[in-house]
Scaffold this active site. Structure first.
Site, short mmCIF file in Angstrom:
data_model
loop_
_atom_site.label_atom_id
_atom_site.label_comp_id
_atom_site.label_asym_id
_atom_site.label_seq_id
_atom_site.Cartn_x
_atom_site.Cartn_y
_atom_site.Cartn_z
CD GLU A 194 0.58 -4.57 12.05
OE1 GLU A 194 1.27 -5.49 11.50
OE2 GLU A 194 0.72 -3.71 11.53
CG HIS A 216 2.38 -5.52 6.92
ND1 HIS A 216 3.11 -4.20 6.04
CD2 HIS A 216 2.27 -4.00 8.00
CE1 HIS A 216 3.62 -2.91 6.49
NE2 HIS A 216 3.03 -3.34 7.45
#
Length: 233
Positions: free
Chosen positions: A23, A26
């Site tokens: 995550e 990203h």
């Protein structure tokens, strides 16, 4: 100490690192491409707590850990997800192709982390005559679980179904009309993914997507990562 507690902690560490850094990748990719939404919302962080999803990070992995430890006495595979890092595609310098790169950053990070785990086997091997057997066993388990967790998470996210990373990559690469049709699936994407994982295998073993991914990870994927880390064929 409870016999399976050290392995439980090792499995949690491997899984949390895989999900958290996926995550975070990203968010950092989005920032590099012009979108600072994650930074403004305090989600551009390597702190796992910032990315915890109650179901995907805690409940589901906890159930999988408990079931495996109580039935087979060891952890063979893990699955879960984190709270998605917010990305405002309109703020990317090139919204369409920028989103492709942002989406690809997560799986790319997982492949990199799997390679890093495989590289750890080199110093661990050098310490084989120094560390006690229990510590060596935990080190080996951490490496194996890290490789498996990262490869499985990365490959799963490449499935071409929005909101998975693969779906968003396809939306950016397909012709406009086909891209918009695929993008409209995002509202039902999670339902489609769950049906694909839990229902299709009951209809036919040939439709077992997760089984196929696990076979790819534990076979060619595992061998490829070990080769890239200098462990030969």
């Amino acid at each position: 100490m409870i016999d399976w507690l050290p392995e439980l902690l090792v499995a949690i560490l491997a899984t949390v690192l895989a999900i958290t850094l996926h995550e975070a990748a990203h968010g950092y990719a989005a920032l590099a491409l012009g979108d600072d939404t994650a930074q403004q919302q305090g989600r551009l962080s390597l702190n796992p707590i910032r990315h915890v999803d109650k179901v995907g990070t805690l409940i589901l992995p906890g159930i999988l850990l408990a079931v495996q430890l109580l039935t087979i006495g060891r952890v063979e595979a893990m699955f879960g997800w984190a709270k998605p890092v917010p990305v405002d595609v309109r703020r990317l310098r090139n919204p369409r192709y920028g989103m492709v790169l942002v989406a690809a950053a997560g799986p790319a990070m997982n492949v990199f982390l799997a390679w890093c785990a495989a590289m750890l086997a080199h110093p661990l091997q050098e310490l084989s005559g120094v560390l006690p057997p229990d510590a060596m066993d935990l080190g080996v388990r951490f490496i194996l679980l890290s490789i498996m967790a990262n490869l499985l998470l990365g490959l799963f996210n490449l499935l071409p179904i929005p909101p998975l990373d693969g779906g968003r990559i396809m939306v950016g690469l397909l012709p406009w009309r086909a891209a918009m049709a695929l993008a409209r699936l995002e509202r039902a994407g999670l339902v489609i993914v769950m049906l694909a994982i839990f229902v299709l295998p009951r209809i036919s073993p040939s439709l077992d997507i997760m089984g196929g991914l696990i076979g790819l990870v534990t076979g060619p994927g595992f061998r490829a990562i070990l080769w890239l880390a200098g462990h030969g064929t």
